[in-house]
Design a protein around this motif. Sequence first.
Motif, PDB file in Angstrom:
ATOM      1  N   PHE A   1      -6.140  18.479 -34.059  1.00  0.00           N
ATOM      2  CA  PHE A   1      -7.264  18.821 -34.494  1.00  0.00           C
ATOM      3  C   PHE A   1      -8.292  18.187 -33.646  1.00  0.00           C
ATOM      4  O   PHE A   1      -9.412  18.828 -32.965  1.00  0.00           O
ATOM      5  CB  PHE A   1      -7.433  18.094 -35.954  1.00  0.00           C
ATOM      6  CG  PHE A   1      -8.569  18.692 -36.700  1.00  0.00           C
ATOM      7  CD1 PHE A   1      -9.811  18.708 -36.445  1.00  0.00           C
ATOM      8  CD2 PHE A   1      -8.271  19.244 -37.825  1.00  0.00           C
ATOM      9  CE1 PHE A   1     -10.980  19.115 -37.217  1.00  0.00           C
ATOM     10  CE2 PHE A   1      -9.096  20.097 -38.783  1.00  0.00           C
ATOM     11  CZ  PHE A   1     -10.364  20.121 -38.435  1.00  0.00           C
ATOM     12  N   ALA A   2      -8.335  16.800 -33.232  1.00  0.00           N
ATOM     13  CA  ALA A   2      -9.298  16.226 -32.290  1.00  0.00           C
ATOM     14  C   ALA A   2      -8.621  15.568 -31.305  1.00  0.00           C
ATOM     15  O   ALA A   2      -7.544  14.540 -31.657  1.00  0.00           O
ATOM     16  CB  ALA A   2     -10.458  15.481 -33.073  1.00  0.00           C
TER      17      ALA A   2
ATOM     18  N   GLN B   1      -6.991  11.838 -35.810  1.00  0.00           N
ATOM     19  CA  GLN B   1      -8.386  11.251 -35.156  1.00  0.00           C
ATOM     20  C   GLN B   1      -9.505  12.079 -36.063  1.00  0.00           C
ATOM     21  O   GLN B   1     -10.650  11.572 -35.547  1.00  0.00           O
ATOM     22  CB  GLN B   1      -8.624  11.588 -33.676  1.00  0.00           C
ATOM     23  CG  GLN B   1      -7.626  10.786 -32.502  1.00  0.00           C
ATOM     24  CD  GLN B   1      -8.045   9.201 -32.476  1.00  0.00           C
ATOM     25  OE1 GLN B   1      -9.025   9.012 -32.947  1.00  0.00           O
ATOM     26  NE2 GLN B   1      -7.233   8.452 -32.154  1.00  0.00           N
ATOM     27  N   ALA B   2      -9.222  13.119 -36.469  1.00  0.00           N
ATOM     28  CA  ALA B   2     -10.413  13.799 -37.297  1.00  0.00           C
ATOM     29  C   ALA B   2     -10.536  13.298 -38.815  1.00  0.00           C
ATOM     30  O   ALA B   2     -11.837  13.464 -39.071  1.00  0.00           O
ATOM     31  CB  ALA B   2     -10.008  15.274 -37.386  1.00  0.00           C
ATOM     32  N   VAL B   3      -9.443  12.857 -39.398  1.00  0.00           N
ATOM     33  CA  VAL B   3      -9.956  12.647 -40.856  1.00  0.00           C
ATOM     34  C   VAL B   3     -11.021  11.320 -40.709  1.00  0.00           C
ATOM     35  O   VAL B   3     -11.055  10.495 -40.182  1.00  0.00           O
ATOM     36  CB  VAL B   3      -8.497  12.086 -41.428  1.00  0.00           C
ATOM     37  CG1 VAL B   3      -8.758  11.427 -42.818  1.00  0.00           C
ATOM     38  CG2 VAL B   3      -7.731  13.240 -41.417  1.00  0.00           C
ATOM     39  N   GLY B   4     -11.841  11.492 -41.727  1.00  0.00           N
ATOM     40  CA  GLY B   4     -13.011  10.441 -41.787  1.00  0.00           C
ATOM     41  C   GLY B   4     -14.119  10.751 -40.841  1.00  0.00           C
ATOM     42  O   GLY B   4     -15.174   9.968 -40.933  1.00  0.00           O
TER      43      GLY B   4
ATOM     44  N   HIS C   1      -4.458   3.763 -40.845  1.00  0.00           N
ATOM     45  CA  HIS C   1      -5.565   2.780 -40.002  1.00  0.00           C
ATOM     46  C   HIS C   1      -6.698   3.318 -39.256  1.00  0.00           C
ATOM     47  O   HIS C   1      -7.588   2.728 -38.932  1.00  0.00           O
ATOM     48  CB  HIS C   1      -4.549   1.889 -39.128  1.00  0.00           C
ATOM     49  CG  HIS C   1      -4.040   2.534 -37.935  1.00  0.00           C
ATOM     50  ND1 HIS C   1      -4.448   2.312 -36.627  1.00  0.00           N
ATOM     51  CD2 HIS C   1      -2.762   3.402 -37.895  1.00  0.00           C
ATOM     52  CE1 HIS C   1      -3.820   3.037 -35.752  1.00  0.00           C
ATOM     53  NE2 HIS C   1      -2.884   3.606 -36.418  1.00  0.00           N
ATOM     54  N   LYS C   2      -6.578   4.735 -39.296  1.00  0.00           N
ATOM     55  CA  LYS C   2      -7.759   5.291 -38.524  1.00  0.00           C
ATOM     56  C   LYS C   2      -8.974   5.436 -39.361  1.00  0.00           C
ATOM     57  O   LYS C   2     -10.125   5.807 -39.062  1.00  0.00           O
ATOM     58  CB  LYS C   2      -7.218   6.632 -37.970  1.00  0.00           C
ATOM     59  CG  LYS C   2      -6.235   6.731 -36.874  1.00  0.00           C
ATOM     60  CD  LYS C   2      -6.865   6.029 -35.688  1.00  0.00           C
ATOM     61  CE  LYS C   2      -5.687   6.042 -34.406  1.00  0.00           C
ATOM     62  NZ  LYS C   2      -5.499   5.017 -33.558  1.00  0.00           N
ATOM     63  N   ILE C   3      -8.637   5.066 -40.495  1.00  0.00           N
ATOM     64  CA  ILE C   3      -9.779   5.304 -41.687  1.00  0.00           C
ATOM     65  C   ILE C   3      -9.772   3.900 -42.408  1.00  0.00           C
ATOM     66  O   ILE C   3     -10.287   3.799 -43.433  1.00  0.00           O
ATOM     67  CB  ILE C   3      -9.638   6.330 -42.455  1.00  0.00           C
ATOM     68  CG1 ILE C   3      -8.240   6.398 -43.278  1.00  0.00           C
ATOM     69  CG2 ILE C   3      -9.959   7.824 -41.881  1.00  0.00           C
ATOM     70  CD1 ILE C   3      -8.261   7.202 -44.382  1.00  0.00           C
TER      71      ILE C   3
ATOM     72  N   LEU D   1     -12.672   6.142 -50.084  1.00  0.00           N
ATOM     73  CA  LEU D   1     -13.928   5.745 -49.262  1.00  0.00           C
ATOM     74  C   LEU D   1     -14.458   6.560 -48.329  1.00  0.00           C
ATOM     75  O   LEU D   1     -15.502   6.879 -48.127  1.00  0.00           O
ATOM     76  CB  LEU D   1     -13.841   4.462 -48.961  1.00  0.00           C
ATOM     77  CG  LEU D   1     -13.434   3.416 -49.719  1.00  0.00           C
ATOM     78  CD1 LEU D   1     -13.174   1.755 -49.254  1.00  0.00           C
ATOM     79  CD2 LEU D   1     -14.899   3.061 -50.829  1.00  0.00           C
ATOM     80  N   ALA D   2     -13.506   7.081 -47.414  1.00  0.00           N
ATOM     81  CA  ALA D   2     -13.640   7.996 -46.108  1.00  0.00           C
ATOM     82  C   ALA D   2     -14.358   9.233 -46.678  1.00  0.00           C
ATOM     83  O   ALA D   2     -15.241   9.816 -46.102  1.00  0.00           O
ATOM     84  CB  ALA D   2     -12.497   8.248 -45.571  1.00  0.00           C
TER      85      ALA D   2
END
Length: 321
Positions: A80-81, A111-114, A133-135, A184-185
Amino acid sequence: MTSGGTESNNTALYGIASQKKGKHIITSSIEHDAILEPCKHLERESYKVSYLPVDKYGLIDPEDLRKELSHDTCLVTVMFANNEVGTIQPIKELARIAHEKNAIFHTDAVQAVGKVAIDVKGFGVDLLSISSHKINGPKGVGALYIKKGVKISPLLLGGGQESGLRSGTENVANMAGFGMACKLARDNLDQNISHFKKLTNRLVSRVINEIQGTTLNGHPEKRIPNNVHFTFLGVSGEDLIIKLDENKIAASTGSACSVRIQRPSHVLKAMGFSHEQITGSLRLTVGTTNTEQEIDDTVEVLKKVVKELRTVSPYKSKYNF
Ligand SMILES: Cc1ncc(COP(=O)(O)O)c(C=O)c1O
């Protein structure tokens, strides 16, 4: 639930490859290793893998996908990103083209979520990978979205947990933490995007205006809002990272989640960067807790250390900085 983006991607690739008759997979040349390595493994298992090229911004041309697709294509997987330069791909269009030839469409959205609004139904994807962990969720947990009706073989066999898709007793604490991070994201998405944009816009405009010989890499608009990726001509990104670290600023050159020894970025190579441009590249990302003051401090440190490094650069005589 999975143990993170890596397992989600592996599950998507092996899970579809072993279900479908076709022996052809299409991906891009700038994927994360969690896609590229299983693809290489499948090539050794007699699958054919096509790697779509990207332009100088890291963007795929959907027509290239159309040309590569055949009736033997079982899966198209495009991120996605991008995790280095932040470029966002035209996922909706790519998914639509893949479906025209009845291929399954997966996207690594770690990398795109949030960072962007993602509606799996609206984008028309069959499978989508997420990492907690990316969000800001706990490490070692993630998920693979699987559209209703899409059949996938499990990687782990045993007691049949998660509807037989991932056997083994579930890590409930991790799942709960990840669930809260997702909530939360989603609830704070608009607010977080504005915060990221405010900080990265400031960082980009100050760095480009105040440090000569600097370029922003990746697509100028089609990019995740929390990422900036620069090339500082005449310096080594590795040296820059050490100097930034001494000033308590964390940056990276390539993939931050790779444990490999340094090698030139395959992403920048695919974007047509020269060795010198690759060497002088640096990625900086902002999070929800960063402040404008921290951006200004980072710019001041960058101005100082880039100047210092350029005085000892082997490219010194080439430029007049
Ligand atoms: C695009 C992308 N895919 C996959 C991964 C791997 O995710 P994980 O570390 O959760 O396994 C990463 C790691 O940062 C990533 O950036």
